[in-house]
Design a protein around this motif. Structure first.
Motif, PDB file in Angstrom:
ATOM      1  N   TYR A  53       0.591  22.622 -14.674  1.00  0.00           N
ATOM      2  CA  TYR A  53       1.154  23.930 -14.374  1.00  0.00           C
ATOM      3  C   TYR A  53       2.010  24.453 -15.537  1.00  0.00           C
ATOM      4  CZ  TYR A  53       4.011  27.533 -12.188  1.00  0.00           C
ATOM      5  OH  TYR A  53       4.662  28.704 -11.909  1.00  0.00           O
ATOM      6  N   TRP A  54       2.824  23.553 -16.089  1.00  0.00           N
ATOM      7  CA  TRP A  54       3.679  23.951 -17.214  1.00  0.00           C
ATOM      8  C   TRP A  54       2.849  24.344 -18.419  1.00  0.00           C
ATOM      9  CZ3 TRP A  54       4.216  21.937 -22.129  1.00  0.00           C
ATOM     10  CH2 TRP A  54       5.308  22.419 -22.870  1.00  0.00           C
ATOM     11  N   TYR A  55       1.775  23.570 -18.673  1.00  0.00           N
ATOM     12  CA  TYR A  55       0.930  23.871 -19.826  1.00  0.00           C
ATOM     13  C   TYR A  55       0.266  25.242 -19.668  1.00  0.00           C
ATOM     14  CZ  TYR A  55      -2.910  23.508 -23.136  1.00  0.00           C
ATOM     15  OH  TYR A  55      -3.812  23.755 -24.139  1.00  0.00           O
ATOM     16  N   ARG A  56      -0.262  25.529 -18.485  1.00  0.00           N
ATOM     17  CA  ARG A  56      -0.930  26.811 -18.253  1.00  0.00           C
ATOM     18  C   ARG A  56       0.056  27.966 -18.351  1.00  0.00           C
ATOM     19  NH1 ARG A  56      -5.099  25.555 -13.231  1.00  0.00           N
ATOM     20  NH2 ARG A  56      -6.584  24.278 -14.462  1.00  0.00           N
ATOM     21  N   LEU A  83       2.181  14.469  -8.728  1.00  0.00           N
ATOM     22  CA  LEU A  83       3.156  15.543  -8.915  1.00  0.00           C
ATOM     23  C   LEU A  83       3.482  15.736 -10.383  1.00  0.00           C
ATOM     24  CD1 LEU A  83       5.618  14.805  -5.947  1.00  0.00           C
ATOM     25  CD2 LEU A  83       4.013  16.722  -6.174  1.00  0.00           C
ATOM     26  N   VAL A  84       3.622  14.587 -11.090  1.00  0.00           N
ATOM     27  CA  VAL A  84       3.933  14.686 -12.513  1.00  0.00           C
ATOM     28  C   VAL A  84       2.789  15.339 -13.266  1.00  0.00           C
ATOM     29  CG1 VAL A  84       4.323  13.351 -14.614  1.00  0.00           C
ATOM     30  CG2 VAL A  84       5.539  12.761 -12.509  1.00  0.00           C
ATOM     31  N   LEU A  88       0.833  -1.216   0.000  1.00  0.00           N
ATOM     32  CA  LEU A  88       0.000   0.000   0.000  1.00  0.00           C
ATOM     33  C   LEU A  88       0.864   1.260   0.000  1.00  0.00           C
ATOM     34  CD1 LEU A  88      -2.814  -1.024   2.524  1.00  0.00           C
ATOM     35  CD2 LEU A  88      -3.042  -0.695   0.050  1.00  0.00           C
ATOM     36  N   LEU A  89       1.930   1.241   0.796  1.00  0.00           N
ATOM     37  CA  LEU A  89       2.833   2.402   0.826  1.00  0.00           C
ATOM     38  C   LEU A  89       3.495   2.619  -0.528  1.00  0.00           C
ATOM     39  CD1 LEU A  89       4.555   1.913   4.311  1.00  0.00           C
ATOM     40  CD2 LEU A  89       2.939   3.719   3.649  1.00  0.00           C
ATOM     41  N   MET A  90       3.844   1.499  -1.165  1.00  0.00           N
ATOM     42  CA  MET A  90       4.466   1.613  -2.478  1.00  0.00           C
ATOM     43  C   MET A  90       3.485   2.202  -3.477  1.00  0.00           C
ATOM     44  SD  MET A  90       6.117  -1.418  -4.818  1.00  0.00           S
ATOM     45  CE  MET A  90       4.485  -2.117  -5.121  1.00  0.00           C
ATOM     46  N   TYR A  91       2.251   1.656  -3.459  1.00  0.00           N
ATOM     47  CA  TYR A  91       1.239   2.188  -4.369  1.00  0.00           C
ATOM     48  C   TYR A  91       0.934   3.654  -4.063  1.00  0.00           C
ATOM     49  CZ  TYR A  91       0.228  -2.484  -6.138  1.00  0.00           C
ATOM     50  OH  TYR A  91       0.317  -3.699  -6.734  1.00  0.00           O
ATOM     51  N   GLY A  92       0.919   3.982  -2.725  1.00  0.00           N
ATOM     52  CA  GLY A  92       0.667   5.374  -2.346  1.00  0.00           C
ATOM     53  C   GLY A  92       1.772   6.282  -2.858  1.00  0.00           C
ATOM     54  N   GLY A  93       3.017   5.832  -2.746  1.00  0.00           N
ATOM     55  CA  GLY A  93       4.139   6.619  -3.246  1.00  0.00           C
ATOM     56  C   GLY A  93       4.057   6.824  -4.746  1.00  0.00           C
ATOM     57  N   VAL A  94       3.690   5.747  -5.453  1.00  0.00           N
ATOM     58  CA  VAL A  94       3.535   5.858  -6.907  1.00  0.00           C
ATOM     59  C   VAL A  94       2.447   6.861  -7.244  1.00  0.00           C
ATOM     60  CG1 VAL A  94       2.842   4.622  -8.989  1.00  0.00           C
ATOM     61  CG2 VAL A  94       4.428   3.553  -7.366  1.00  0.00           C
ATOM     62  N   ALA A  95       1.342   6.825  -6.467  1.00  0.00           N
ATOM     63  CA  ALA A  95       0.233   7.748  -6.728  1.00  0.00           C
ATOM     64  C   ALA A  95       0.659   9.199  -6.517  1.00  0.00           C
ATOM     65  CB  ALA A  95      -0.942   7.396  -5.814  1.00  0.00           C
ATOM     66  N   VAL A  96       1.446   9.440  -5.446  1.00  0.00           N
ATOM     67  CA  VAL A  96       1.923  10.798  -5.170  1.00  0.00           C
ATOM     68  C   VAL A  96       2.813  11.295  -6.309  1.00  0.00           C
ATOM     69  CG1 VAL A  96       3.424  12.173  -3.676  1.00  0.00           C
ATOM     70  CG2 VAL A  96       1.746  10.621  -2.675  1.00  0.00           C
ATOM     71  N   VAL A  97       3.697  10.417  -6.771  1.00  0.00           N
ATOM     72  CA  VAL A  97       4.582  10.781  -7.875  1.00  0.00           C
ATOM     73  C   VAL A  97       3.771  11.121  -9.119  1.00  0.00           C
ATOM     74  CG1 VAL A  97       6.361   9.930  -9.447  1.00  0.00           C
ATOM     75  CG2 VAL A  97       6.548   9.496  -6.989  1.00  0.00           C
ATOM     76  N   LEU A  98       2.762  10.302  -9.396  1.00  0.00           N
ATOM     77  CA  LEU A  98       1.928  10.558 -10.563  1.00  0.00           C
ATOM     78  C   LEU A  98       1.197  11.888 -10.444  1.00  0.00           C
ATOM     79  CD1 LEU A  98       0.417   6.992 -11.233  1.00  0.00           C
ATOM     80  CD2 LEU A  98       2.078   8.231 -12.640  1.00  0.00           C
TER      81      LEU A  98
END
Length: 265
Positions: free
Chosen positions: A252-255, A245-246, A233-243
């Motif tokens: 943000y870059w597009y705007r 942020l990306v 779950l922590l791994m999946y949570g970390g992946v979700a946070v990274v996604l």
């Protein structure tokens, strides 16, 4: 090869032939089992038969000796000729017997039936099941020479010893099934104690300790699985946070690019 050399080799050839004849394997009596149990409960009555053929490969006359650890034993020796016709039937009582056989009698097959009560277990081992001698068969030659040509063993147990053995087996399986990383040290310690109790004949204690070992192994397995789930779950949570942020950075870059374009106009 000259005659002198041949004459020197002749004694060596004869000596070699004598040695080979001395060590040549004797013809074996053929033995087949019929209805002999693989295991039996202490105190129960069991029976089984063995059939002997190729009786006279070594000697034309000899004595069949049978011995057993069964109690209250009856041996029944039934003989047959080459055509399969019964020639004789004789019974013996006791843990041993002797029965004479000869080629001249026309006997070519012997069916030996053993019936008796399963003895107590003298000592318990866990790695190999306790066993007793169901029948030990010996060929006795006139003059006293003998050769034991077949021993038939049967496992024996009591109701409590079998329960203890099964409980230990269940605990072993629970430990083996625990996932990698599970702390089964306590379970293995209890299992060792259970095996020691089994060997000492303290079966109820062995059952209790094996149950404790199985429970401990299951608990360790459950904790390991929960830990693995949390890690996942922590791994999946970390992946979700990274996604996030990306994606957020991309938005943000597009705007910002859109705003820069509008200013240029």
């Amino acid at each position: 090869m000259n005659s002198t050399r041949c004459s020197r080799l002749a004694p060596l050839v004869v000596a070699a032939a004598l040695v080979l004849s001395a060590v040549a394997p004797a013809a074996a009596i053929s033995v087949s089992k019929d209805g002999v149990p693989g295991e039996a409960k202490v105190g129960s009555e069991v029976s089984g038969s063995v059939t002997l053929t190729e009786l006279y490969g070594d000697y034309e006359q000899w004595t069949l000796r049978g011995e057993t650890e069964l109690k209250d034993v009856t041996w029944t020796v039934t003989t047959f000729d080459q055509a399969g016709n019964q020639k004789s039937k004789q019974s013996y009582d006791g843990q041993s017997f002797n029965h004479s056989l000869s080629l001249d009698s026309g006997v070519s097959e012997v069916k030996l039936t053993v019936k008796g009560t399963v003895p107590e277990v003298e000592s318990y081992t866990y790695d190999s099941r306790p066993a007793f001698t169901f029948a030990e068969l010996t060929q006795v030659r006139q003059g006293g020479n003998s050769n034991t040509f077949r021993t038939v063993s049967v496992d024996h147990y009591t109701e409590k010893s079998e329960q203890a053995r099964n409980a230990i087996g269940d605990a072993e399986q629970a430990i083996d099934d625990a996932p990698s990383g599970a702390d089964t040290a306590d379970a293995e310690s209890s299992l060792d104690d259970a095996v020691t109790a089994y060997k000492a004949g303290n079966f109820q204690l062995a059952i209790n300790l094996a149950g404790k070992a199985e429970e401990s192994a299951n608990t360790a397995a459950k904790k390991a699985q929960q830990s693995q789930q949390r890690t996942t779950l922590l791994m999946y949570g970390g992946v979700a946070v990274v996604l996030l942020l990306v994606v957020g950075g991309g938005v943000y870059w597009y705007r910002s690019q859109q705003q820069n374009t509008s200013k240029l106009r």
